[in-house]
Design a protein around this motif. Sequence first.
Motif, short mmCIF file in Angstrom:
data_model
loop_
_atom_site.label_atom_id
_atom_site.label_comp_id
_atom_site.label_asym_id
_atom_site.label_seq_id
_atom_site.Cartn_x
_atom_site.Cartn_y
_atom_site.Cartn_z
N UNK A 120 0.99 -1.16 0.07
CA UNK A 120 -0.05 0.06 -0.15
C UNK A 120 1.00 1.14 0.05
N UNK A 121 0.95 1.95 -1.19
CA UNK A 121 1.69 3.12 -1.36
C UNK A 121 0.78 4.29 -0.69
N UNK A 122 1.61 5.16 0.23
CA UNK A 122 0.53 6.32 0.79
C UNK A 122 1.25 7.41 0.32
N UNK A 123 0.68 8.51 -0.10
CA UNK A 123 1.24 9.70 -0.63
C UNK A 123 0.09 10.92 -0.13
N UNK A 124 0.61 12.14 0.02
CA UNK A 124 -0.28 13.09 0.49
C UNK A 124 -1.07 13.52 -0.72
N UNK A 125 -0.70 13.70 -2.05
CA UNK A 125 -1.64 14.09 -3.01
C UNK A 125 -1.25 13.63 -4.19
N UNK A 126 -2.00 13.30 -4.96
CA UNK A 126 -2.15 12.79 -6.51
C UNK A 126 -2.50 13.95 -7.33
N UNK A 127 -1.24 14.34 -8.03
CA UNK A 127 -1.65 15.58 -9.05
C UNK A 127 -1.21 15.20 -10.49
N UNK A 128 0.09 15.41 -10.71
CA UNK A 128 0.20 14.86 -12.22
C UNK A 128 0.50 13.49 -12.27
N UNK A 129 0.78 12.53 -10.92
CA UNK A 129 0.84 11.04 -10.90
C UNK A 129 2.10 10.58 -11.35
N UNK A 130 3.18 11.55 -11.84
CA UNK A 130 4.46 10.86 -12.10
C UNK A 130 5.11 10.23 -11.04
N UNK A 131 5.22 10.60 -10.03
CA UNK A 131 5.94 9.88 -8.78
C UNK A 131 4.99 8.88 -8.53
N UNK A 132 3.90 8.68 -8.20
CA UNK A 132 3.21 7.30 -7.78
C UNK A 132 3.33 6.54 -8.95
N UNK A 133 3.17 6.79 -10.28
CA UNK A 133 3.27 5.79 -11.20
C UNK A 133 4.62 5.22 -11.34
N UNK A 134 5.65 5.93 -11.11
CA UNK A 134 7.04 5.56 -11.06
C UNK A 134 7.22 4.41 -9.72
N UNK A 135 6.75 4.94 -8.61
CA UNK A 135 6.70 4.21 -7.54
C UNK A 135 6.08 2.72 -7.67
N UNK A 136 4.84 3.02 -8.27
CA UNK A 136 4.04 1.68 -8.40
C UNK A 136 4.58 0.89 -9.42
N UNK A 137 5.30 1.31 -10.53
CA UNK A 137 5.82 0.56 -11.39
C UNK A 137 7.14 -0.27 -10.85
N UNK A 138 7.84 0.64 -10.15
CA UNK A 138 9.06 0.27 -9.41
C UNK A 138 8.67 -1.11 -8.51
N UNK A 139 7.85 -0.95 -7.95
CA UNK A 139 7.40 -1.90 -6.73
C UNK A 139 6.82 -3.29 -7.66
N UNK A 140 6.11 -3.05 -8.58
CA UNK A 140 5.50 -4.23 -9.18
C UNK A 140 6.76 -4.85 -9.91
N UNK A 141 7.40 -4.26 -10.33
CA UNK A 141 8.77 -4.99 -10.98
C UNK A 141 9.50 -5.61 -9.94
N UNK A 142 9.38 -5.42 -8.95
CA UNK A 142 10.35 -6.09 -7.74
C UNK A 142 9.49 -7.12 -7.34
N UNK A 143 8.27 -7.49 -7.93
CA UNK A 143 7.35 -8.51 -7.60
C UNK A 143 6.38 -8.47 -6.48
#
Length: 181
Positions: free
Chosen positions: A101-124
């Motif tokens: 569960x990624x927790x962040x304060x604000x979702x605007x452009x989505x770049x940071x969260x998309x990066x983090x989500x992809x990174x963690x998915x790639x790690x299995x």
Amino acid sequence: MSDTERTRHVEVLFDAERIAERNRELAQEIVAARPEKLVVIAVLKGSFVFAADLIRAMHGAGLAPEVEFITLSSYRKATVSSGQVTVLRDVETEVRGRDVLLIDDILESGRTLAFAKDLLAARGARRVLVCVLLEKPHKRAVQIHADFVGFDCPDYFVVGYGMDVAHAYRQLPFIGYIPED
């Protein structure tokens, strides 16, 4: 300018009581998603207050997640996002086969969260869920969906409850904005 003088110019969007109530509701929504071997990863710095309160609400709802932190930046020393996300501090926990569960304060452009989500998915990670306190859907630059959203946020630069401007206002117990003069 004193702390009192600086905070009196902040207009309240969401008060402390409403935030606490919403955190309890979010915790119940997360429980309903039936996470397995849950690790919560808070995106620092802005999410630290929200993450702490939400994790305690999750405990009250019967969850006992492992807690981690990640620091990402797309700004560095600039005031406008470069669009390139960099990991400044990585998680230490193995996420393979676990729900995250990624927790962040604000979702605007989505770049940071998309990066983090992809990174963690790639790690299995078995599943990567996203929980944000605030969402500004009209600001999206990349395709990403938050699984859990505290509040839809008007198009203001918000402060308080962990969010800052020039390292000020993080301590406020509410979320607000500074009206333009």
